[in-house]
Design a protein around this motif. Structure first.
Motif, PDB file in Angstrom:
ATOM      1  N   MET A  55       9.350   8.475   3.244  1.00  0.00           N
ATOM      2  CA  MET A  55       8.949   7.816   4.209  1.00  0.00           C
ATOM      3  C   MET A  55       9.983   6.626   4.872  1.00  0.00           C
ATOM      4  O   MET A  55       9.654   5.471   4.529  1.00  0.00           O
ATOM      5  N   ALA A  56      11.039   7.157   5.248  1.00  0.00           N
ATOM      6  CA  ALA A  56      12.067   6.060   5.652  1.00  0.00           C
ATOM      7  C   ALA A  56      11.776   5.570   6.839  1.00  0.00           C
ATOM      8  O   ALA A  56      11.210   5.890   7.616  1.00  0.00           O
ATOM      9  N   LYS A  57      11.991   3.979   7.005  1.00  0.00           N
ATOM     10  CA  LYS A  57      11.898   3.306   8.127  1.00  0.00           C
ATOM     11  C   LYS A  57      13.282   2.840   8.729  1.00  0.00           C
ATOM     12  O   LYS A  57      14.063   2.396   7.924  1.00  0.00           O
ATOM     13  N   THR A  58      13.255   2.733   9.939  1.00  0.00           N
ATOM     14  CA  THR A  58      14.605   2.221  10.452  1.00  0.00           C
ATOM     15  C   THR A  58      14.361   0.996  11.152  1.00  0.00           C
ATOM     16  O   THR A  58      13.492   0.411  11.444  1.00  0.00           O
ATOM     17  N   VAL A  59      15.187   0.062  10.686  1.00  0.00           N
ATOM     18  CA  VAL A  59      15.256  -1.347  10.920  1.00  0.00           C
ATOM     19  C   VAL A  59      16.374  -1.782  12.128  1.00  0.00           C
ATOM     20  O   VAL A  59      17.420  -0.975  11.992  1.00  0.00           O
TER      21      VAL A  59
ATOM     22  N   ARG B 189       2.493  11.309 -11.340  1.00  0.00           N
ATOM     23  CA  ARG B 189       0.942  11.400 -10.963  1.00  0.00           C
ATOM     24  C   ARG B 189       0.669  10.262 -10.257  1.00  0.00           C
ATOM     25  O   ARG B 189      -0.083  10.199  -9.028  1.00  0.00           O
ATOM     26  N   VAL B 190       0.920   9.016 -10.568  1.00  0.00           N
ATOM     27  CA  VAL B 190       0.879   7.616  -9.916  1.00  0.00           C
ATOM     28  C   VAL B 190       1.455   7.638  -8.574  1.00  0.00           C
ATOM     29  O   VAL B 190       0.865   7.268  -8.076  1.00  0.00           O
TER      30      VAL B 190
ATOM     31  N   GLU C   6       1.541   7.526  -2.929  1.00  0.00           N
ATOM     32  CA  GLU C   6       2.152   8.254  -1.555  1.00  0.00           C
ATOM     33  C   GLU C   6       1.047   8.797  -0.634  1.00  0.00           C
ATOM     34  O   GLU C   6       1.010   8.567   0.727  1.00  0.00           O
ATOM     35  N   ALA C   7       0.103   9.199  -1.273  1.00  0.00           N
ATOM     36  CA  ALA C   7      -1.180   9.944  -0.551  1.00  0.00           C
ATOM     37  C   ALA C   7      -1.990   8.799   0.061  1.00  0.00           C
ATOM     38  O   ALA C   7      -2.537   8.993   1.133  1.00  0.00           O
ATOM     39  N   LYS C   8      -1.851   7.550  -0.541  1.00  0.00           N
ATOM     40  CA  LYS C   8      -2.816   6.644  -0.113  1.00  0.00           C
ATOM     41  C   LYS C   8      -1.692   5.600   0.950  1.00  0.00           C
ATOM     42  O   LYS C   8      -2.207   4.260   1.346  1.00  0.00           O
ATOM     43  N   HIS C   9      -0.504   5.799   1.098  1.00  0.00           N
ATOM     44  CA  HIS C   9       0.622   5.285   1.635  1.00  0.00           C
ATOM     45  C   HIS C   9       0.597   3.590   1.146  1.00  0.00           C
ATOM     46  O   HIS C   9       0.761   2.649   1.905  1.00  0.00           O
ATOM     47  N   LEU C  10       0.668   3.759  -0.174  1.00  0.00           N
ATOM     48  CA  LEU C  10       0.963   2.519  -0.755  1.00  0.00           C
ATOM     49  C   LEU C  10       1.888   2.433  -1.966  1.00  0.00           C
ATOM     50  O   LEU C  10       2.255   3.501  -2.359  1.00  0.00           O
ATOM     51  N   PRO C  11       2.740   1.483  -2.100  1.00  0.00           N
ATOM     52  CA  PRO C  11       3.580   1.386  -3.171  1.00  0.00           C
ATOM     53  C   PRO C  11       2.911   1.508  -4.451  1.00  0.00           C
ATOM     54  O   PRO C  11       1.867   1.161  -4.778  1.00  0.00           O
ATOM     55  N   ALA C  12       3.343   2.210  -5.337  1.00  0.00           N
ATOM     56  CA  ALA C  12       2.889   2.576  -6.640  1.00  0.00           C
ATOM     57  C   ALA C  12       2.431   1.250  -7.571  1.00  0.00           C
ATOM     58  O   ALA C  12       1.399   1.216  -7.968  1.00  0.00           O
TER      59      ALA C  12
ATOM     60  N   THR D 289       1.187  -1.534  -6.195  1.00  0.00           N
ATOM     61  CA  THR D 289       0.019  -2.028  -5.596  1.00  0.00           C
ATOM     62  C   THR D 289      -1.229  -1.076  -5.861  1.00  0.00           C
ATOM     63  O   THR D 289      -2.306  -1.641  -6.192  1.00  0.00           O
ATOM     64  N   LEU D 290      -1.014   0.017  -6.236  1.00  0.00           N
ATOM     65  CA  LEU D 290      -2.051   0.963  -6.634  1.00  0.00           C
ATOM     66  C   LEU D 290      -2.487   0.677  -7.830  1.00  0.00           C
ATOM     67  O   LEU D 290      -3.709   0.476  -8.138  1.00  0.00           O
ATOM     68  N   VAL D 291      -1.297   0.484  -8.805  1.00  0.00           N
ATOM     69  CA  VAL D 291      -1.911   0.231 -10.153  1.00  0.00           C
ATOM     70  C   VAL D 291      -2.631  -1.135 -10.258  1.00  0.00           C
ATOM     71  O   VAL D 291      -3.542  -1.241 -11.158  1.00  0.00           O
ATOM     72  N   ARG D 292      -1.884  -1.842  -9.664  1.00  0.00           N
ATOM     73  CA  ARG D 292      -2.789  -3.266  -9.609  1.00  0.00           C
ATOM     74  C   ARG D 292      -3.946  -3.385  -9.141  1.00  0.00           C
ATOM     75  O   ARG D 292      -4.950  -4.071  -9.872  1.00  0.00           O
ATOM     76  N   SER D 293      -4.502  -2.508  -8.290  1.00  0.00           N
ATOM     77  CA  SER D 293      -5.734  -2.335  -7.573  1.00  0.00           C
ATOM     78  C   SER D 293      -6.460  -1.654  -8.790  1.00  0.00           C
ATOM     79  O   SER D 293      -7.786  -2.056  -8.862  1.00  0.00           O
ATOM     80  N   TRP D 294      -6.292  -0.980  -9.291  1.00  0.00           N
ATOM     81  CA  TRP D 294      -7.080  -0.053 -10.314  1.00  0.00           C
ATOM     82  C   TRP D 294      -7.385  -1.132 -11.566  1.00  0.00           C
ATOM     83  O   TRP D 294      -8.255  -1.278 -12.282  1.00  0.00           O
ATOM     84  N   ILE D 295      -6.300  -1.854 -12.103  1.00  0.00           N
ATOM     85  CA  ILE D 295      -6.465  -2.885 -13.101  1.00  0.00           C
ATOM     86  C   ILE D 295      -7.588  -3.747 -12.766  1.00  0.00           C
ATOM     87  O   ILE D 295      -8.560  -4.195 -13.429  1.00  0.00           O
TER      88      ILE D 295
END
Length: 80
Positions: A1-5, A51-52, A57-63, A65-71
């Motif tokens: 998911m590359a972004k152009t600036v 897996r993480v 990626e499926a949730k469009h989040l940095p890994a 952020t996802l791990v922090r939310s799980w904790i």
């Protein structure tokens, strides 16, 4: 998911940064990081990391952020 600036935006930000790098901070400003003060390092196997990353990626989040939310969700469960 590359972004152009926009290259003009980058150039403008770089110029502003160079021009203001020696300016003093505004009165009353404190230099500290908001919200986070401790970093934890967690070892995962390549498969676990993949897996993480896949879920993130499926949730469009940095890994991270996802791990922090799980904790934080688990901590809420533990305190209930």
């Amino acid at each position: 998911m590359a972004k152009t600036v926009d290259p003009q935006l980058i150039s403008g930000l770089r110029e502003e940064s160079e021009r203001t790098k020696d300016d003093p901070y505004p009165a009353g400003t404190e230099g500290k990081r908001p919200n986070r003060s401790q970093v934890y390092s967690v070892r995962l196997s390549a498969d676990e990391q993949a897996r993480v990353q896949s879920v993130a990626e499926a949730k469009h989040l940095p890994a991270s952020t996802l791990v922090r939310s799980w904790i934080l969700e688990r901590l809420d469960q533990e305190s209930a």
